[in-house]
Design a protein around this motif. Structure first.
Motif, short mmCIF file in Angstrom:
data_model
loop_
_atom_site.label_atom_id
_atom_site.label_comp_id
_atom_site.label_asym_id
_atom_site.label_seq_id
_atom_site.Cartn_x
_atom_site.Cartn_y
_atom_site.Cartn_z
N ASN A 112 1.18 -1.12 -0.33
CA ASN A 112 0.39 0.08 -0.01
C ASN A 112 0.30 0.90 -0.31
OD1 ASN A 112 -2.35 -1.47 -0.01
ND2 ASN A 112 -2.71 -1.42 1.82
N ASP B 109 0.93 3.70 -3.10
CA ASP B 109 0.97 5.40 -3.01
C ASP B 109 1.96 6.19 -3.20
OD1 ASP B 109 -1.71 4.81 -1.44
OD2 ASP B 109 -0.53 4.74 0.35
N LYS C 222 -0.21 -7.26 -4.43
CA LYS C 222 -1.04 -6.55 -3.49
C LYS C 222 -2.53 -7.83 -3.94
CE LYS C 222 -4.22 -3.16 -1.71
NZ LYS C 222 -4.22 -1.91 -0.99
#
Length: 186
Positions: free
Chosen positions: A83, A87, A109
Motif C-alpha cells: 500500500n 501510494d 497486492k
C-alpha cells in the motif's frame, strides 16, 4: 526392584491392547481373576487414552491456528508495504514505467490479499475444530461387568481351558505343516 516397579510390571503383563489399523479402533483389556478389577482397570485405561488423544488433538489444532496466524501476520505486513509503495508510485508523475510498476504492485497486492483470506479461513477452521467438543468417547463402548460370569466355578473354567488346549493340540498334531511351508516359500 521396588514394589511399585513390580506392580507396574505386573499390570503391564496383564494389559491387553489391540489396534486395528483398518478400522482405527483400539481395544483395551486387563486380565484379572477379579471381574470388578478388570472392568475398573479397562475403564481407567480407556479414560487415560481418550484424555491423551483429546489433548494431542487440541495441541495439533492450536499449532495449525498459530501457523495460520503467522501467515496472516506476514500477509498483512506485506500488504501494508505494498500500500505504501502504491501510494508513492501514484504520487509520482505518470510515465509508462510507473504504470508497469503500479500494475505489478497491484497484482502482487491481489495475491497477498488472497493469501491473507486463506490464512483467515484456516484460522477459523482450526478454531471451529478446536471448539467442536464432540468427544471421541461417544464411539467407545465402556467395559462393563457381565451379568453372569461365563464360568462361575473355577473348576469348570479349568476343565474348559484344558479341553480347549487339548483340542488345539490335537488339531496341530494332525496338520501337515510341510505343505503349508512349501506354499509359503513359493
Amino acid at each position: 526392584a521396588t514394589p511399585r516397579l513390580d506392580a507396574g510390571r505386573n499390570a503391564l503383563a496383564r494389559l491387553n491392547v489391540q489396534h486395528d489399523r483398518r478400522s482405527y479402533t483400539v481395544r483395551f483389556g486387563y486380565l484379572s481373576k477379579d471381574p470388578q478389577k478388570s472392568t475398573e482397570m479397562t475403564a481407567l485405561l480407556s479414560s487415560i487414552y481418550l484424555d491423551e488423544l483429546s489433548a494431542r488433538k487440541q495441541r495439533l489444532l492450536a499449532r495449525d491456528a498459530d501457523i495460520a496466524r503467522s501467515r496472516l501476520l506476514s500477509a498483512t505486513a506485506r500488504q501494508a508495504q505494498l500500500n505504501t509503495a502504491i501510494d508513492e508510485v501514484t504520487k509520482q508523475s505518470s510515465t509508462s514505467d510507473d504504470h508497469t510498476i503500479l500494475s505489478d504492485l497491484l497484482n502482487e497486492k491481489s495475491k497477498v490479499i488472497q493469501l491473507a483470506n486463506n490464512a483467515r479461513t484456516q484460522i477459523e477452521e482450526a478454531l471451529a475444530r478446536a471448539g467442536n467438543n464432540d468427544s471421541d468417547a461417544d464411539v467407545i463402548t465402556p467395559a462393563t461387568l457381565p451379568s453372569a460370569p461365563l464360568f462361575p466355578d473355577p473348576l469348570i473354567f479349568a476343565v474348559a481351558l484344558s479341553f480347549a488346549s487339548l483340542t488345539f493340540g490335537l488339531l496341530m498334531a494332525f496338520m501337515d505343516f510341510d505343505a503349508l511351508i512349501r506354499k509359503f516359500r513359493a
